[in-house]
Design a protein around this motif. Structure first.
Motif, mmCIF file in Angstrom:
data_model
loop_
_atom_site.group_PDB
_atom_site.id
_atom_site.type_symbol
_atom_site.label_atom_id
_atom_site.label_comp_id
_atom_site.label_asym_id
_atom_site.label_seq_id
_atom_site.Cartn_x
_atom_site.Cartn_y
_atom_site.Cartn_z
ATOM 1 N N THR A 32 0.843 -1.186 0.000
ATOM 2 C CA THR A 32 0.000 0.000 0.000
ATOM 3 C C THR A 32 0.876 1.233 0.000
ATOM 4 N N THR A 33 0.528 2.182 -0.839
ATOM 5 C CA THR A 33 1.254 3.443 -0.850
ATOM 6 C C THR A 33 0.269 4.581 -0.643
ATOM 7 N N ARG A 34 0.735 5.619 -0.034
ATOM 8 C CA ARG A 34 -0.095 6.796 0.163
ATOM 9 C C ARG A 34 0.604 8.053 -0.376
ATOM 10 N N ARG A 35 1.665 7.839 -1.148
ATOM 11 C CA ARG A 35 2.380 8.937 -1.803
ATOM 12 C C ARG A 35 2.363 8.673 -3.296
ATOM 13 N N PHE A 36 1.996 9.678 -4.048
ATOM 14 C CA PHE A 36 1.815 9.484 -5.478
ATOM 15 C C PHE A 36 2.534 10.562 -6.265
ATOM 16 N N ALA A 37 2.930 10.214 -7.473
ATOM 17 C CA ALA A 37 3.488 11.199 -8.397
ATOM 18 C C ALA A 37 2.366 12.124 -8.835
ATOM 19 N N ASP A 38 2.690 13.354 -9.119
ATOM 20 C CA ASP A 38 1.698 14.333 -9.535
ATOM 21 C C ASP A 38 1.476 14.220 -11.045
ATOM 22 N N LYS A 39 0.929 13.090 -11.469
ATOM 23 C CA LYS A 39 0.668 12.836 -12.881
ATOM 24 C C LYS A 39 -0.751 12.297 -13.019
ATOM 25 N N PRO A 40 -1.481 12.779 -13.994
ATOM 26 C CA PRO A 40 -2.819 12.217 -14.216
ATOM 27 C C PRO A 40 -2.721 10.826 -14.836
ATOM 28 N N VAL A 41 -3.743 10.040 -14.650
ATOM 29 C CA VAL A 41 -3.835 8.730 -15.289
ATOM 30 C C VAL A 41 -4.685 8.930 -16.531
ATOM 31 N N GLY A 42 -4.127 8.619 -17.682
ATOM 32 C CA GLY A 42 -4.815 8.849 -18.954
ATOM 33 C C GLY A 42 -6.088 8.035 -19.103
ATOM 34 N N ASP A 43 -7.010 8.571 -19.892
ATOM 35 C CA ASP A 43 -8.306 7.913 -20.092
ATOM 36 C C ASP A 43 -8.169 6.508 -20.662
ATOM 37 N N HIS A 44 -7.232 6.314 -21.584
ATOM 38 C CA HIS A 44 -7.033 4.991 -22.180
ATOM 39 C C HIS A 44 -6.627 3.979 -21.102
ATOM 40 N N LEU A 45 -5.725 4.397 -20.225
ATOM 41 C CA LEU A 45 -5.288 3.514 -19.146
ATOM 42 C C LEU A 45 -6.413 3.266 -18.147
ATOM 43 N N VAL A 46 -7.188 4.286 -17.838
ATOM 44 C CA VAL A 46 -8.330 4.111 -16.922
ATOM 45 C C VAL A 46 -9.287 3.070 -17.493
ATOM 46 N N ARG A 47 -9.593 3.175 -18.784
ATOM 47 C CA ARG A 47 -10.488 2.197 -19.424
ATOM 48 C C ARG A 47 -9.902 0.794 -19.354
ATOM 49 N N ALA A 48 -8.601 0.659 -19.614
ATOM 50 C CA ALA A 48 -7.956 -0.659 -19.571
ATOM 51 C C ALA A 48 -7.994 -1.235 -18.160
ATOM 52 N N LEU A 49 -7.753 -0.403 -17.153
ATOM 53 C CA LEU A 49 -7.793 -0.878 -15.769
ATOM 54 C C LEU A 49 -9.202 -1.304 -15.375
ATOM 55 N N LEU A 50 -10.191 -0.516 -15.748
ATOM 56 C CA LEU A 50 -11.575 -0.878 -15.438
ATOM 57 C C LEU A 50 -11.995 -2.155 -16.156
ATOM 58 N N GLU A 51 -11.572 -2.300 -17.401
ATOM 59 C CA GLU A 51 -11.872 -3.523 -18.144
ATOM 60 C C GLU A 51 -11.316 -4.745 -17.425
ATOM 61 N N ALA A 52 -10.080 -4.638 -16.958
ATOM 62 C CA ALA A 52 -9.461 -5.750 -16.223
ATOM 63 C C ALA A 52 -10.194 -5.997 -14.904
ATOM 64 N N ALA A 53 -10.553 -4.936 -14.209
ATOM 65 C CA ALA A 53 -11.252 -5.098 -12.930
ATOM 66 C C ALA A 53 -12.635 -5.704 -13.127
ATOM 67 N N LEU A 54 -13.318 -5.285 -14.181
ATOM 68 C CA LEU A 54 -14.669 -5.791 -14.433
ATOM 69 C C LEU A 54 -14.679 -7.256 -14.851
ATOM 70 N N ALA A 55 -13.521 -7.815 -15.136
ATOM 71 C CA ALA A 55 -13.414 -9.247 -15.428
ATOM 72 C C ALA A 55 -13.299 -10.066 -14.143
ATOM 73 N N ALA A 56 -13.388 -9.415 -13.000
ATOM 74 C CA ALA A 56 -13.287 -10.115 -11.712
ATOM 75 C C ALA A 56 -14.431 -11.119 -11.573
ATOM 76 N N PRO A 57 -14.186 -12.185 -10.852
ATOM 77 C CA PRO A 57 -15.272 -13.147 -10.620
ATOM 78 C C PRO A 57 -16.292 -12.581 -9.649
ATOM 79 N N SER A 58 -17.529 -13.002 -9.810
ATOM 80 C CA SER A 58 -18.585 -12.643 -8.860
ATOM 81 C C SER A 58 -19.534 -13.835 -8.723
ATOM 82 N N GLU A 59 -20.252 -13.852 -7.643
ATOM 83 C CA GLU A 59 -21.165 -14.968 -7.387
ATOM 84 C C GLU A 59 -22.229 -15.037 -8.483
ATOM 85 N N PHE A 60 -22.365 -16.195 -9.098
ATOM 86 C CA PHE A 60 -23.304 -16.429 -10.195
ATOM 87 C C PHE A 60 -23.141 -15.400 -11.314
#
Length: 171
Positions: A32-60
C-alpha cells in the motif's frame, strides 16, 4: 528512489498485464502506498484498468459492482471530504469508488440463470426454480454485494500494479 517493499515504491512493471514472468513475485511485493506522483492517469489507461477489474469473478456472475471513477482535483476533493479528509486521496491521480448494488441478487438472477442455461450447466426447464434458488440463497444481500465489490477493488489494484501503478484500499 529505489524500489523496496518497505517504502512502497516498487518501480515500473512491464505494461502488458499477465505477461511478465515475475507475476507471483509482484503479488508478494504488492504494498500500500499513500504517496503518489503528480501525474494524471490517462483515459485509455483508466479504461484498460476498469476492463481488467470488471473481469473479476462474482457470485453467479451477478456483478453487483458499480465502479465510479473520480479524477481531477475537484472530484478528488469531494471524495476526500467523504473519507475523513485523508490527504492521500487528493494526491492520487485517480480514485475508483467500488460501489455495490445489493438489489442485483434479486433483479439480475434471471440473467444469471439464462447464462447458465445457455452454457449447458443448467436445464431450461429448471429456469424458474433456479432463479428462485439464487434469489433465496442470499440472506444478506448487502454483505454479499460488499464481498463481491471487494473482489473488484482488489482486481483493480492488481491491474494497476501490472502497469506500474500503486494504490491503496480504503474501506
Amino acid at each position: 528512489i529505489m524500489a523496496r517493499p518497505t517504502n512502497g515504491f516498487l518501480g515500473q512493471l512491464p505494461s502488458a498485464p499477465g505477461t511478465h514472468p515475475f507475476f507471483l513475485e509482484t503479488l508478494r511485493l504488492r504494498a500500500t502506498t499513500r504517496r503518489f506522483a503528480d501525474k494524471p492517469v490517462g483515459d485509455h489507461l483508466v479504461r484498460a484498468l476498469l476492463e481488467a477489474a470488471l473481469a473479476a469473478p462474482s457470485e453467479f456472475n451477478l456483478q453487483p459492482w458499480r465502479p465510479i471513477v473520480c479524477q481531477g482535483k475537484s472530484q478528488l476533493l469531494r471524495l476526500q471530504r467523504c473519507c475523513f479528509d485523508q490527504p492521500q486521496i487528493l494526491s492520487a491521480g485517480l480514485a475508483v469508488i467500488c460501489a455495490v448494488d445489493p438489489a442485483v441478487f434479486r433483479d439480475e438472477a434471471p440473467r444469471a440463470v439464462d447464462e447458465l442455461v445457455t452454457s449447458g450447466r443448467w436445464s431450461a426447464d429448471e429456469r424458474e426454480a433456479q432463479t428462485a434458488f439464487i434469489r433465496s440463497y442470499y440472506s444478506d444481500t448487502r454483505a454479499s454485494a460488499i464481498l463481491n465489490g471487494a473482489i473488484l477493488g482488489h482486481q483493480l489494484l492488481l491491474a494497476g500494479l501490472s502497469v506500474g501503478l500503486q494504490g491503496f484500499w480504503l474501506g
